[in-house]
Design an enzyme around this catalytic site. Sequence first.
Site, mmCIF file in Angstrom:
data_model
loop_
_atom_site.group_PDB
_atom_site.id
_atom_site.type_symbol
_atom_site.label_atom_id
_atom_site.label_comp_id
_atom_site.label_asym_id
_atom_site.label_seq_id
_atom_site.Cartn_x
_atom_site.Cartn_y
_atom_site.Cartn_z
ATOM 1 N N ASP A 230 2.439 23.845 -8.002
ATOM 2 C CA ASP A 230 1.314 24.141 -8.457
ATOM 3 C C ASP A 230 0.371 22.984 -9.077
ATOM 4 O O ASP A 230 -0.777 23.484 -9.338
ATOM 5 C CB ASP A 230 0.797 25.487 -8.714
ATOM 6 C CG ASP A 230 -0.594 26.122 -8.650
ATOM 7 O OD1 ASP A 230 -1.165 25.922 -7.602
ATOM 8 O OD2 ASP A 230 -1.100 27.079 -9.069
ATOM 9 N N SER A 254 -6.365 28.787 -6.998
ATOM 10 C CA SER A 254 -5.572 28.960 -5.787
ATOM 11 C C SER A 254 -6.010 30.021 -5.308
ATOM 12 O O SER A 254 -6.206 31.066 -5.947
ATOM 13 C CB SER A 254 -4.122 28.835 -6.309
ATOM 14 O OG SER A 254 -3.829 27.740 -6.806
ATOM 15 N N GLN A 304 -1.062 25.207 0.508
ATOM 16 C CA GLN A 304 -1.928 25.871 -0.153
ATOM 17 C C GLN A 304 -3.479 25.896 0.205
ATOM 18 O O GLN A 304 -3.772 24.355 0.542
ATOM 19 C CB GLN A 304 -1.582 25.460 -1.595
ATOM 20 C CG GLN A 304 -2.471 26.394 -2.575
ATOM 21 C CD GLN A 304 -2.378 25.993 -3.944
ATOM 22 O OE1 GLN A 304 -3.221 25.324 -4.802
ATOM 23 N NE2 GLN A 304 -1.314 26.323 -4.809
#
Length: 312
Positions: A230, A254, A304
């Site tokens: 991430d 996110s 993502q």
Amino acid sequence: MTEAARAAAADPAGTDSSAPVDEHGVPHGQPVLDRLVALLDLEPIEENIFRGVSPAESPVRVFGGQVAGQALVAAGRTVPTDRRVHSLHAYFLRPGDPSVPIVYEVDRTRDGRSFTTRRVVAVQHGKTIFTLSASFQIDEGGMDHAEAMPEVAAPESLPTYNERLGELREQFGSVVSVSQPIDIRYVTEPPWVRRYSGPQDAHNQVWMRADGTLPDDDLLHVCLLAYASDLTLLDAVLARHGLYWGLDNVNGASLDHAMWFHRPFRADDWFLYDCSSPSASGARGLATGRFFSRDGSLVATVVQEGLLRVLD
């Protein structure tokens, strides 16, 4: 990941005078990594219920990689050790509050002969902030193929993350170097450099590794990779539009996160994180990433979608 979230990831449990420092006085190395490992070591408070904390010094939101890593630890603590995690799918539902613990509730969804499935709900203030589903499998043989790793410069030939931040410091003066449990080396030019050339290819490549030595715990290495995944993924979306966190008026978070783990690896060895963005629309950007080990093996794939709002 936003610059505020990056700052949370940079110092997982506050400063440590025992850590070595670089030329900018920034702690790094094993003590910094050990604090991240401690952050992922959840406290069992009841059967299938665990509690995790955030770094002592955090911004207003919990770093998404931390929540994903802790949730995967909670799931793995309920699974036999002969089964490796091969996929996870997660949703970020509410911002996490770093000032209070996070409670992780594990649902033992299925225990089959070959596969085990777990669902984890992260709760704060009586509300769900994050959900994760993870699947584990026994080791099995079968077909084997993979895409080849791109040809890139060796990590040892590239400057460190804080050395690249020096370019920002020269221009803006207020940029602060940060301690990192993950050693990051940009292969492509950092997004804060590329933005001066305007929109670029939606592509971002970095070498990464845990900045120290990890114990021989397969689950811990997977959770460290989930944490690291991430850190730079959404940078590929911003690069396409010549934007970067903190330097342009862009807010982001996110929304969901999915990973597939293909082959065993060690997170304290170098791995290439090759990221790209196939699409952005509706204030959302999609990014994909591939993790390659130093020997060229494809070890994991990441997808993502992030919320990305460019403000007037």
